[in-house]
Design a protein around this motif. Structure first.
Motif, mmCIF file in Angstrom:
data_model
loop_
_atom_site.group_PDB
_atom_site.id
_atom_site.type_symbol
_atom_site.label_atom_id
_atom_site.label_comp_id
_atom_site.label_asym_id
_atom_site.label_seq_id
_atom_site.Cartn_x
_atom_site.Cartn_y
_atom_site.Cartn_z
ATOM 1 N N ALA B 151 -4.422 11.661 11.120
ATOM 2 C CA ALA B 151 -3.438 12.473 11.837
ATOM 3 C C ALA B 151 -2.387 13.016 10.879
ATOM 4 O O ALA B 151 -1.908 14.135 11.031
ATOM 5 C CB ALA B 151 -2.782 11.645 12.941
ATOM 6 N N VAL B 152 -2.052 12.212 9.869
ATOM 7 C CA VAL B 152 -1.052 12.662 8.898
ATOM 8 C C VAL B 152 -1.548 13.910 8.166
ATOM 9 O O VAL B 152 -0.837 14.920 8.078
ATOM 10 C CB VAL B 152 -0.748 11.545 7.874
ATOM 11 N N LEU B 156 -0.025 17.641 8.533
ATOM 12 C CA LEU B 156 0.509 18.325 7.355
ATOM 13 C C LEU B 156 -0.227 19.644 7.130
ATOM 14 O O LEU B 156 0.380 20.701 6.911
ATOM 15 C CB LEU B 156 0.364 17.439 6.113
ATOM 16 N N GLN B 260 0.875 8.498 24.530
ATOM 17 C CA GLN B 260 1.288 7.832 23.297
ATOM 18 C C GLN B 260 1.638 8.809 22.180
ATOM 19 O O GLN B 260 1.878 8.384 21.058
ATOM 20 C CB GLN B 260 0.168 6.929 22.788
ATOM 21 N N PHE B 262 2.694 10.568 19.249
ATOM 22 C CA PHE B 262 3.752 10.206 18.312
ATOM 23 C C PHE B 262 3.518 10.802 16.932
ATOM 24 O O PHE B 262 4.391 11.494 16.395
ATOM 25 C CB PHE B 262 3.860 8.685 18.196
ATOM 26 N N ASN B 263 2.336 10.523 16.359
ATOM 27 C CA ASN B 263 2.095 10.873 14.959
ATOM 28 C C ASN B 263 2.368 12.337 14.658
ATOM 29 O O ASN B 263 3.112 12.663 13.729
ATOM 30 C CB ASN B 263 0.633 10.572 14.588
ATOM 31 N N SER B 266 5.965 13.423 14.993
ATOM 32 C CA SER B 266 6.787 12.720 14.007
ATOM 33 C C SER B 266 6.605 13.310 12.615
ATOM 34 O O SER B 266 7.569 13.448 11.852
ATOM 35 C CB SER B 266 6.419 11.238 14.029
ATOM 36 N N ILE B 267 5.377 13.686 12.278
ATOM 37 C CA ILE B 267 5.116 14.232 10.945
ATOM 38 C C ILE B 267 5.616 15.668 10.834
ATOM 39 O O ILE B 267 6.166 16.089 9.813
ATOM 40 C CB ILE B 267 3.622 14.125 10.612
ATOM 41 N N ASN B 270 9.443 16.900 9.755
ATOM 42 C CA ASN B 270 9.911 17.317 8.431
ATOM 43 C C ASN B 270 9.825 18.820 8.245
ATOM 44 O O ASN B 270 10.618 19.413 7.532
ATOM 45 C CB ASN B 270 9.071 16.637 7.340
ATOM 46 N N LEU B 271 8.782 19.424 8.875
ATOM 47 C CA LEU B 271 8.580 20.863 8.703
ATOM 48 C C LEU B 271 9.342 21.664 9.753
ATOM 49 O O LEU B 271 9.596 22.837 9.572
ATOM 50 C CB LEU B 271 7.084 21.188 8.776
ATOM 51 N N ASN B 283 7.332 8.016 23.177
ATOM 52 C CA ASN B 283 7.114 7.109 22.058
ATOM 53 C C ASN B 283 8.073 7.375 20.911
ATOM 54 O O ASN B 283 8.584 6.462 20.275
ATOM 55 C CB ASN B 283 5.681 7.259 21.546
ATOM 56 N N TYR B 287 10.838 4.876 19.492
ATOM 57 C CA TYR B 287 10.916 4.615 18.051
ATOM 58 C C TYR B 287 12.317 4.870 17.521
ATOM 59 O O TYR B 287 12.893 4.042 16.805
ATOM 60 C CB TYR B 287 9.882 5.482 17.322
#
Lengths: 316, 326
Positions: B151-152, B156, B260, B262-263, B266-267, B270-271, B283, B287
């Motif tokens: 997912a990261v 990205l 759920q 989140f990933n 959340s990632i 930053n962008l 979620n 967090y």
């Protein structure tokens, strides 16, 4: 099947090729399109290819851009190469940046995958086999508990898990990542359905009659029959552990224990911080290096896996 | 004989068990001579296999659930430490506009993204299973491939491509002189995330459907052909009913996944720091509450509420799915 053959072949073009079937064709051609080998369709292939392109374009983009320098990333067209072909130097930079922290992250990820996914697969195989092939007191309760717990958002449970682990002194150690990875309810479910189908109960009976213990019956009779299912579960748990992000994010503070996913995100975030060096080329090259082993493993396991699927479809 | 009743009585898959039972009777008469004591001993031996899973399961699933229920009933105070507050945290959540906006966002996501994703997955699975594609193995492997991408990396990668600076969107804008709106703007970011999640999981769901389709006995298709049924009729009358179980399972997993979420947000934060708030999804909210706000008790409350909502929705879907089957 044998008695049906003439009829089935006569009817094959009608259903096998849909509305366009031509029952009047010569016998030789009619035989070519059966239920198992229907006529290929260009239209359907093209339509499905849209999804194929959608699936592959981002990966192509990633590969192409892994060959660009930081400057080219901003100045060149996304789906074509830049002025310099810098894939080699990008890989070297990725592996050596910050004293080779990327290699350390790769090692951590491997550790988490081997112990976490390996353990998860072992537990799921044992559990699924037990649920599929044994009657025991509390079986219904096990079923209800596992199904019920799956519906609870695992990521939302992370906070209490973190607090528990922090009291046990496990946070910021590899165990904090490995232990929760050991449970794969989906793996259990897969193994359960697979074992129910793949192992004939009479075979187990025969082994028991011959005096084999349950452990021996499992190891010598059942385990070989479960092999395709095990590969499938291993694949899914490997992907889950390799790609895990949330769990390490809350459990680990020390970058030395980061898995690749967390490390890449840290590199990406670095650009946003004041005074941080923007290393998007390393993020992109690192991303390629991160997915490469998994893609290779997946393609490699696919061979076994296809045989597993084929074995499942033989039953008639 | 004992083995037979033993196997057959009361279980989830009665149908297959009784079938096995009759087979056992017919094929292996020696089983009858197995002493009763042995049968009873075997009845506990299932635990030897299920036990290890359940032990770890209790540690990483059940204990945290119990602990978070405990946490949700208390409040940490500056003076006096933990104090029991009953359902006060829950009352607070019901009046919490940030929580409701997060819940509403994942609900929209669920209603729009899940049907699109499962629909595409089902169509592709049917197309591949029909055997009418050129190079169907290539299709199957390639479309599944994104599932192997973390997912990261997916976030990205799509995040960069969405970018108006060096992403594809920026390229297209420059090349054609158009201005596609920024996918990472507050209005579009949810759709942008929906696209990422769809990309990641279409192949996965496709494979679940495809595997279910593969085990349909060919004799059913042959029978349908003799009756003169066309492709669509075969799909509607044979294939879809046969994979109903897989459809229900995939739907439930997708619902859980949506709640759920989140990933990806959340990632992408930053962008797109302006588009994704700290309470973008429940979620993410839970967090932020615990790791930036140190509000562990309230965070646990949010987690439990989300768990209960997820369970209810998943249960309703399961009931409806099963009822249609009857």
């Amino acid at each position: 099947m044998t008695t049906l053959t003439p009829d089935a072949h006569a009817a094959a073009p009608t259903a096998g090729a849909g509305r366009t079937g031509r029952p009047a064709r010569p016998v030789r051609l009619r035989r070519a399109y059966s239920v198992d080998r229907p006529r290929r369709s260009i239209t359907l292939t093209v339509l499905t290819a849209i999804v194929l392109v959608y699936s592959l374009i981002p990966l192509v983009w990633l590969l192409i851009n892994a060959s660009k320098t930081q400057a080219d990333l901003f100045s060149s067209f996304g789906l074509w190469f830049g002025d310099d072909f810098a894939l080699g130097s990008n890989i070297v930079d990725t592996l050596t940046y910050d004293d080779g922290i990327f290699v350390r992250w790769l090692g951590n990820t491997l550790l988490y995958v081997v112990v976490g996914a390996g353990g998860a697969t072992a537990l799921a195989v044992l559990g699924g086999y037990g649920l599929a092939k044994f009657q025991f007191p509390g079986k219904k309760a096990v079923f209800a508990t596992v199904i019920g717990a799956v519906a609870v958002p695992g990521t939302a449970l992370a906070v209490p898990t973190f607090l528990m682990f922090s009291q046990m002194g496990l946070t910021n150690t590899p165990w904090a990542v490995i232990i929760p990875s050991l449970i794969s309810p989906f793996g259990l479910y897969l193994m359960w359905t697979f074992a129910a189908e793949a192992i004939p109960t009479e075979l187990m009976e025969a082994a028991r009659v011959d005096g084999a213990s349950e452990a021996r019956t499992f190891a010598q009779i059942s385990l070989p029959l479960l092999a395709p299912g095990i590969v499938t579960v291993l694949l899914f748990t490997m992907v889950a552990t390799w790609n895990n992000y949330f769990l390490p994010l809350i459990m680990l503070k020390d970058p030395d224990w980061y898995p690749l996913t967390l490390g890449l995100n840290a590199w990406n975030a670095q650009a946003a911080t004041a005074g941080g060096q923007a290393i998007f080329n390393l993020v992109i090259t690192g991303a390629v290096l991160t997915i490469l082993p998994l893609v290779v493993a997946f393609l490699f396991l696919q061979r076994y896996w296809q045989s597993g699927l084929a074995a499942g479809s033989v039953k008639e | 004989m004992e083995t037979c009743t033993e196997v057959a009585h009361g279980d989830v898959n009665i149908a297959s068990d009784t079938r096995e039972c009759s087979v056992t009777q017919a094929v292996a008469p020696p089983a009858i001579s197995v002493p009763v004591r042995r049968v009873r001993a075997r009845s506990w031996s299932g635990w030897a296999f299920v036990g290890p899973f359940m032990a770890v399961f209790a540690l990483v699933f059940l204990a945290p659930i119990v602990y978070s229920i405990y946490l949700s009933l208390f409040r940490k105070q500056l003076v006096g430490g933990n104090s029991f507050v009953g359902i006060e945290n829950y009352q607070r959540a019901l009046e919490d506009a940030q929580f409701w906006s997060a819940l509403g966002r994942v609900a929209v996501f669920l209603v729009v993204q899940v049907p699109i994703m499962l629909g595409i997955a089902l169509l592709v699975a049917l197309a591949i299973d029909s055997g009418r594609l050129y190079g169907r193995n290539f299709f199957r492997i390639s479309i599944f491939l994104p599932y192997a991408v973390p997912a990261v990396v997916a976030s990205l990668m799509w995040g960069f491509m969405y970018g108006t600076r060096f992403g594809l969107v920026g390229n297209i804008n420059d090349a054609f002189g158009v201005s596609i709106p920024n996918p990472l703007s507050p209005d579009l970011v949810l759709a942008a995330i929906g696209n990422i999640v769809t990309w990641e999981f279409v192949g996965y769901n496709m494979l679940i459907f495809y595997s279910a389709l593969r085990v349909i006995p060919t004799s059913l298709y042959e029978a349908a052909q003799i009756d003169g049924a066309g492709q669509w009729r075969v799909i509607r009358a044979i294939k879809l009913p046969a994979i109903r179980g897989a459809l229900v399972i995939a739907t439930i997993f997708s619902i859980i996944g949506s709640f759920q979420l989140f990933n990806e947000p959340s990632i992408l934060q930053n962008l797109a720091p302006n588009a994704i708030t700290t309470y973008f999804t429940p979620n993410l909210y839970a967090y932020s509450l615990s790791f930036s706000g140190q509000q562990y008790n309230y965070s646990a409350t949010i987690a439990i509420i989300m768990g209960v909502i997820t369970m209810i929705v998943a249960y309703v879907v399961q009931l409806r799915g099963m009822r249609k089957e009857a």
